[in-house]
Design a protein around this motif. Structure first.
Motif, short mmCIF file in Angstrom:
data_model
loop_
_atom_site.label_atom_id
_atom_site.label_comp_id
_atom_site.label_asym_id
_atom_site.label_seq_id
_atom_site.Cartn_x
_atom_site.Cartn_y
_atom_site.Cartn_z
N LEU A 109 0.83 -1.20 0.00
CA LEU A 109 0.00 0.00 0.00
C LEU A 109 0.86 1.26 0.00
O LEU A 109 0.55 2.23 -0.69
CB LEU A 109 -0.94 -0.01 1.21
N SER A 110 1.94 1.25 0.77
CA SER A 110 2.82 2.43 0.83
C SER A 110 3.50 2.66 -0.52
O SER A 110 3.60 3.81 -0.98
CB SER A 110 3.87 2.24 1.92
N THR A 111 3.97 1.59 -1.15
CA THR A 111 4.62 1.73 -2.45
C THR A 111 3.63 2.24 -3.50
O THR A 111 3.96 3.11 -4.31
CB THR A 111 5.21 0.39 -2.89
N ALA A 112 2.41 1.70 -3.48
CA ALA A 112 1.39 2.16 -4.42
C ALA A 112 1.05 3.62 -4.19
O ALA A 112 0.91 4.40 -5.14
CB ALA A 112 0.13 1.29 -4.29
N LEU A 113 0.94 4.02 -2.93
CA LEU A 113 0.63 5.42 -2.62
C LEU A 113 1.76 6.34 -3.06
O LEU A 113 1.53 7.43 -3.60
CB LEU A 113 0.37 5.58 -1.12
N ALA A 114 3.01 5.91 -2.84
CA ALA A 114 4.15 6.71 -3.29
C ALA A 114 4.14 6.87 -4.81
O ALA A 114 4.45 7.96 -5.33
CB ALA A 114 5.46 6.06 -2.83
N ALA A 115 3.77 5.80 -5.53
CA ALA A 115 3.71 5.88 -6.99
C ALA A 115 2.62 6.85 -7.44
O ALA A 115 2.82 7.63 -8.38
CB ALA A 115 3.46 4.49 -7.57
N VAL A 116 1.47 6.82 -6.76
CA VAL A 116 0.38 7.74 -7.10
C VAL A 116 0.79 9.19 -6.82
O VAL A 116 0.54 10.08 -7.64
CB VAL A 116 -0.89 7.37 -6.31
N LEU A 194 5.39 9.96 1.59
CA LEU A 194 5.30 11.27 0.92
C LEU A 194 6.66 11.70 0.40
O LEU A 194 6.79 12.18 -0.74
CB LEU A 194 4.75 12.30 1.89
N ASN A 195 7.70 11.54 1.19
CA ASN A 195 9.05 11.93 0.75
C ASN A 195 9.49 11.12 -0.47
O ASN A 195 10.10 11.66 -1.39
CB ASN A 195 10.04 11.73 1.89
N LEU A 196 9.17 9.82 -0.44
CA LEU A 196 9.51 8.98 -1.59
C LEU A 196 8.73 9.43 -2.83
O LEU A 196 9.28 9.53 -3.93
CB LEU A 196 9.21 7.52 -1.27
N GLY A 197 7.43 9.71 -2.66
CA GLY A 197 6.61 10.15 -3.79
C GLY A 197 7.08 11.47 -4.37
O GLY A 197 7.07 11.66 -5.60
N ILE A 198 7.51 12.39 -3.51
CA ILE A 198 8.00 13.68 -4.00
C ILE A 198 9.26 13.49 -4.85
O ILE A 198 9.41 14.08 -5.92
CB ILE A 198 8.28 14.63 -2.82
N GLY A 199 10.17 12.64 -4.38
CA GLY A 199 11.37 12.37 -5.15
C GLY A 199 11.05 11.75 -6.50
O GLY A 199 11.61 12.15 -7.54
N LEU A 200 10.15 10.78 -6.51
CA LEU A 200 9.74 10.14 -7.76
C LEU A 200 9.12 11.15 -8.71
O LEU A 200 9.44 11.18 -9.91
CB LEU A 200 8.73 9.02 -7.46
N GLY A 201 8.24 12.00 -8.18
CA GLY A 201 7.53 12.95 -9.04
C GLY A 201 8.44 14.01 -9.61
O GLY A 201 8.38 14.32 -10.82
N LEU A 202 9.30 14.60 -8.78
CA LEU A 202 10.15 15.68 -9.25
C LEU A 202 11.17 15.19 -10.28
O LEU A 202 11.39 15.84 -11.31
CB LEU A 202 10.87 16.33 -8.07
N MET A 203 11.80 14.06 -10.00
CA MET A 203 12.79 13.54 -10.96
C MET A 203 12.12 13.04 -12.24
O MET A 203 12.68 13.17 -13.33
CB MET A 203 13.60 12.42 -10.30
N SER A 204 10.92 12.51 -12.11
CA SER A 204 10.19 12.06 -13.30
C SER A 204 9.77 13.24 -14.16
O SER A 204 9.73 13.14 -15.40
CB SER A 204 8.97 11.25 -12.88
#
Length: 335
Positions: A109-116, A194-204
């Motif tokens: 669930l955490s990984t899926a939320l980070a991806a979203v 949230l921190n993981l998702g922000i990194g994924l989003g900004l670099m993407s």
């Protein structure tokens, strides 16, 4: 109950027990039997006083007396290398296996939320603008920017130690505060996601997702798994407060709490390994495929540890709790 009458009736037995405990010479067989019988009676007296007339002074005296007698009856026990080996080969992996129904869903669930969250940030420039100013975002995501230099900004050894300390603190918070119905655990877990998702989003958003994954995966697979295990264990402890099952709530919390304490020790070792990878492998000059391969190998080794020795130990009845002599009696033994 008349407390004075009770004390007068049993003070001779307590005095005799104290006298036997104070003997410097080895007790005879008859004296040893007497000590066991008096210990059992004193434990019963302590339980009776606690429930009927909880006088603090008397409870304290009897508690100390029963503890000394119990140590004399069961024998002092010292932890050693054999205990550490048993913990690492059976106790810890069994605890990991038993709690998998909590930490595996937490991880998914955490990984899926980070991806979203990452997708949402990457596809919405206005969200990116709310995170930081444009020049700050460029400094974060550019080649040689803060996301990349973070892992090589300090000496490898000191960086690995710092990372290990920080991650161990996060895991400890999840385990310790799980008893508060798991609410603090959810907050820590959300912040991490949230921190993981922000990194994924900004670099993407700048087309550098491959670079980000090449930096995060070598150590992040094992590191995040350890955090998810800690969070799942904390949530399980919180649920025990709500629903202890067939066990009395106090017994259930004691058992799960001791298991969580052991989990904290084991996860410190796991996080040490991930810290070493983050300090020495992630910023190294190895090709990206080699660094990621090391991370995958570490993660597979951990899962093999859980589903190999962990599953076998759990089927033998291991729970991750301390051994029987160290648990304390669940209730006084009546002579």
């Amino acid at each position: 109950m008349d407390l004075d009458v009770f004390v007068r009736a049993h003070s001779a037995e307590w005095a005799r027990l104290e006298a036997l405990l104070g003997r410097r010479r080895k007790l005879s067989g008859a004296e040893a039997d007497e000590l066991v019988a008096l210990y059992q009676r004193a434990a019963t007296h302590l339980s009776f006083v606690r429930s009927s007339a909880p006088d603090p002074q008397l409870v304290g005296r009897l508690t100390q007396l029963v503890a000394r007698a119990r140590s004399a009856v069961t024998g002092a026990r010292r932890a050693g290398w054999r205990d550490a080996g048993r913990f690492l080969s059976a106790g810890f992996p069994a605890a990991l296996y038993r709690s998998r129904h909590w930490w595996l869903p937490t991880a998914l669930l955490s990984t899926a939320l980070a991806a979203v969250i990452g997708w949402w940030i990457a596809t919405h420039p206005e969200v990116q603008a709310s995170i930081a100013a444009p020049d700050q975002l460029r400094e974060l995501t550019r080649p040689g920017g803060q996301y990349e230099t973070y892992y090589s900004s300090h000496a490898a050894a000191s960086f690995a130690a710092q990372v290990w300390t920080n991650n161990a603190q996060v895991a400890a918070v999840c385990l310790v505060f799980g008893a508060f119905l798991g609410i603090p655990v959810l907050w820590v877990l959300f912040q991490n996601t949230l921190n993981l998702g922000i990194g994924l989003g900004l670099m993407s958003s700048v087309g550098r997702l491959d670079t980000f994954l090449g930096l995060i995966l070598p150590h992040g697979l094992l590191e995040l798994t350890a955090v998810f295990v800690a969070a799942g264990t904390g949530l399980r402890l919180g649920w025990t407060v709500i629903d202890p099952g067939p066990r009395p709530r106090r017994t259930a919390l004691a058992e799960e709490g001791r298991s969580a304490l052991g989990m904290a020790i084991g996860l410190a070792i796991v996080l040490f390994v991930s810290g070493v990878i983050e300090g020495f492998v992630t910023p190294s000059g190895l090709p990206t495929w080699a660094r990621i391969s090391i991370g995958i190998a570490a993660e597979l080794a951990f899962l093999g540890y859980v589903y190999g020795p962990g599953r076998r130990a759990a089927r033998r009845g291991e729970t991750g709790d301390v051994e029987g002599p160290d648990r304390g009696a669940r209730q006084p033994v009546v002579a």
